[in-house]
Design a protein around this motif. Structure first.
Motif, short mmCIF file in Angstrom:
data_model
loop_
_atom_site.label_atom_id
_atom_site.label_comp_id
_atom_site.label_asym_id
_atom_site.label_seq_id
_atom_site.Cartn_x
_atom_site.Cartn_y
_atom_site.Cartn_z
N LYS A 245 6.36 -18.63 -33.85
CA LYS A 245 4.95 -19.44 -33.91
C LYS A 245 4.75 -19.93 -32.69
CE LYS A 245 3.44 -23.90 -35.98
NZ LYS A 245 3.23 -24.37 -34.59
N LYS A 246 3.47 -19.63 -32.28
CA LYS A 246 2.94 -20.43 -31.01
C LYS A 246 2.01 -21.33 -31.31
CE LYS A 246 3.89 -16.79 -27.68
NZ LYS A 246 3.28 -16.01 -26.79
N THR A 247 1.17 -22.08 -30.70
CA THR A 247 0.30 -23.34 -30.97
C THR A 247 -0.97 -22.64 -31.52
OG1 THR A 247 1.12 -24.70 -29.19
CG2 THR A 247 -1.32 -24.93 -30.30
N MET A 248 -1.35 -21.44 -30.94
CA MET A 248 -2.33 -20.60 -31.55
C MET A 248 -2.38 -19.23 -32.25
SD MET A 248 -4.52 -22.72 -30.16
CE MET A 248 -5.94 -21.97 -30.01
N VAL B 234 -2.98 -23.21 -35.20
CA VAL B 234 -2.52 -22.46 -36.65
C VAL B 234 -2.50 -23.40 -37.74
CG1 VAL B 234 -1.81 -20.52 -35.46
CG2 VAL B 234 -0.25 -22.43 -35.83
N ASP B 235 -2.10 -24.64 -37.22
CA ASP B 235 -1.57 -25.88 -38.25
C ASP B 235 -2.94 -26.17 -38.86
OD1 ASP B 235 0.78 -25.81 -37.82
OD2 ASP B 235 1.03 -27.18 -36.31
N PRO C 98 -2.34 -5.72 -37.61
CA PRO C 98 -1.90 -6.37 -36.35
C PRO C 98 -0.63 -7.08 -36.60
CG PRO C 98 -3.56 -7.49 -37.79
CD PRO C 98 -3.54 -6.12 -38.51
N GLU C 99 -0.01 -7.08 -35.48
CA GLU C 99 1.37 -7.99 -35.33
C GLU C 99 0.99 -9.62 -35.15
OE1 GLU C 99 5.56 -7.49 -32.81
OE2 GLU C 99 3.39 -7.24 -31.94
N THR C 100 0.19 -9.73 -34.61
CA THR C 100 -0.43 -11.19 -34.58
C THR C 100 -1.28 -11.80 -35.25
OG1 THR C 100 0.52 -10.98 -32.17
CG2 THR C 100 -0.86 -12.97 -32.62
N VAL C 101 -1.45 -12.99 -35.79
CA VAL C 101 -2.53 -13.43 -36.62
C VAL C 101 -2.84 -15.04 -36.34
CG1 VAL C 101 -2.92 -14.46 -39.11
CG2 VAL C 101 -1.33 -12.28 -38.69
N VAL C 102 -4.22 -15.27 -36.16
CA VAL C 102 -4.58 -16.36 -35.52
C VAL C 102 -5.63 -17.17 -36.60
CG1 VAL C 102 -4.81 -15.46 -33.10
CG2 VAL C 102 -6.69 -15.35 -34.81
N CYS C 103 -5.64 -18.49 -36.16
CA CYS C 103 -6.38 -19.39 -37.34
C CYS C 103 -8.04 -19.73 -36.34
CB CYS C 103 -5.55 -20.50 -37.33
SG CYS C 103 -6.54 -22.01 -37.93
N TYR C 104 -8.83 -19.26 -37.35
CA TYR C 104 -10.19 -19.56 -36.90
C TYR C 104 -10.72 -21.16 -37.50
CZ TYR C 104 -10.66 -14.59 -36.70
OH TYR C 104 -10.54 -13.22 -36.56
N ASN C 105 -11.50 -21.57 -36.72
CA ASN C 105 -11.66 -23.12 -36.81
C ASN C 105 -12.41 -23.26 -37.98
OD1 ASN C 105 -13.95 -22.04 -35.57
ND2 ASN C 105 -13.99 -23.83 -33.91
N ASN C 106 -12.92 -22.24 -38.77
CA ASN C 106 -13.71 -22.42 -40.02
C ASN C 106 -12.61 -22.59 -41.25
OD1 ASN C 106 -12.82 -19.85 -40.31
ND2 ASN C 106 -14.79 -18.81 -40.59
N GLY C 107 -11.30 -22.37 -40.60
CA GLY C 107 -10.33 -22.80 -41.90
C GLY C 107 -9.59 -21.31 -42.50
N SER C 108 -10.17 -20.28 -41.86
CA SER C 108 -9.82 -19.02 -42.44
C SER C 108 -8.89 -18.26 -41.55
CB SER C 108 -10.85 -18.08 -42.52
OG SER C 108 -11.45 -17.68 -41.56
N TRP C 109 -7.97 -17.27 -42.04
CA TRP C 109 -7.00 -16.50 -40.71
C TRP C 109 -7.66 -15.45 -40.63
CZ3 TRP C 109 -2.67 -19.14 -39.32
CH2 TRP C 109 -2.09 -20.05 -39.91
#
Length: 391
Positions: free
Chosen positions: A288-291, A271-272, A306-317
């Motif tokens: 906050k978790k790592t992913m 997520v960072d 959604p309750e959980t949000v993740v980070c895509y490796n193209n830089g978007s949420w």
């Protein structure tokens, strides 16, 4: 100067009038048939008390051969009353219920009540009824715990029970467990029901870390949904990824399942890598978790999405939740005709309820909030069996 001093003296002398304070009202002497008051006066000041007793053949409307009542702002804590000495008061049956008296708070001589035990309890012996005889109840039925009932469900790490808490569950009761994010039960399910059988919870599950859950350090084969954001658009030959942006799959070591497929969805990453956490109006990140990030809404709002949000490796949420209003605002001044003691505005959460005292002793109004709409009931007895009848 003299006028200023005079005004200051006036303020100290009459603070109650300036602040709008209303003095407490006295109580008129109650009308007591078949008894006498001590002291006997025409009126009684606020917070003063009186005692009363009844003549032969009668008794006070509360336990004891004499009783006391207190004046509270023009009303008596209970209205002094003498009733027939053969009348029975409302009995207390632990873990049991019974029908209300048609005559109000008391039961006439000869009245019969049938006791129904709560779930998880049974009658001890054969007695299920009680009779009022000359002011006293025949032996009241006893409700004891059933040997087939269960205690509260076992505490499972990383899981919650989707049922309101209670100490005792009747036989054949069903409760459902749900695992925390990143954990699952057998068969990759996040939920499972268990049943109370002969005093024991059967087939209690356990929550274990999911094989490919975000935060487990294994992102192989984890494919996220495609996104469409300015931040995630790359050149024509980049497969949807920025050519040299942080989070490029070759730079992070997260190889796609097929490098030759230019239409593959972006993968989930730390997520960072997506920069500042997204802001959700009336909500916030609670874990906050790592992913992944977990969001929750403020007390008077309900989460949508959604309750959980993740980070895509193209830089978007991934998709963000929204927080929708989930409360009722009630102006009690609009219900003055209900004779409520309180005034002003109160706010209740969704599915929350509150009892408001009425001007009469033993009477209350129930205010509930359902789907954003408030419901205010007329005043009614607040003893449990009366509330069931009124509401």
């Amino acid at each position: 100067m003299f006028c200023r001093c005079l005004g200051f003296v006036f303020l100290l002398s009459f603070p109650g009038q300036l602040l709008g304070q209303i003095p407490a009202e006295p109580c008129s002497a109650p009308q007591l048939d078949g008894g006498f008051l001590v002291p006997e006066q025409r009126s009684y000041l606020h917070e003063s008390s009186l005692a009363y007793a009844c003549n032969a053949g009668k008794k006070p409307a509360v336990e004891g051969w004499w009783a006391t009542s207190v004046c509270l702002n023009g009303l008596w804590s209970h209205i002094p009353q003498c009733i027939d000495e053969n009348t029975c008061f409302t009995p207390n049956v632990p873990h049991g219920k019974y029908g209300e008296s048609p005559d109000g708070l008391w039961y006439k001589d000869g009245s019969v009540i049938r006791i129904k035990c709560d779930e998880g309890y049974k009658h001890k012996g054969w007695g299920v009824t009680a009779t009022c005889k000359k002011g006293a109840w025949s032996p009241l039925p006893v409700c004891e715990r059933s040997e087939t009932s269960c205690n509260e469900p076992p505490n499972i790490p990383h899981a919650v029970v989707l049922h309101k808490y209670q100490h005792i569950f009747a036989a054949d009761s069903e409760v459902r467990y749900e695992c925390d994010d990143g954990y699952s039960m057998e068969g990759a399910n996040a939920r499972k029901s268990i049943f109370c059988v002969s005093g024991t919870w059967k087939d209690v599950p356990s929550c274990t870390i999911s094989k490919h859950s975000p935060g487990n350090g294994d992102t192989t084969g984890v494919i996220a949904k495609p996104v469409d954001s300015e931040r995630g658009r790359g050149g024509a030959n980049t497969g949807g990824f920025p050519s040299r942006a942080p989070g490029n799959p070759r730079e992070t070591g997260l190889e796609s399942t097929s490098d030759k497929d230019s239409t593959i969805s972006p993968l989930i990453t730390d997520v960072d890598n997506c920069g500042p956490y997204p802001k959700v109006p009336n909500g916030d990140v609670v874990r906050k978790k790592t992913m992944s990030l977990r969001y929750a809404c403020n007390g008077f709002y309900k989460r949508i999405g959604p309750e959980t949000v993740v980070c895509y490796n193209n830089g978007s949420w991934s998709q963000l939740p929204t927080c929708k209003e989930a409360y009722c605002q009630i102006d009690l001044d609009e219900y003055r005709h209900y004779s409520l003691q309180e005034s002003g505005t109160i706010i209740l959460k969704e599915r929350e309820s509150k009892k408001v005292q009425c001007i009469w002793t033993f009477y209350s109004s129930l205010i509930t909030c359902t789907k954003g709409k408030a419901r205010v009931t007329p005043c009614c007895h607040y003893l449990d069996h009366y509330w069931q009848r009124c509401y």
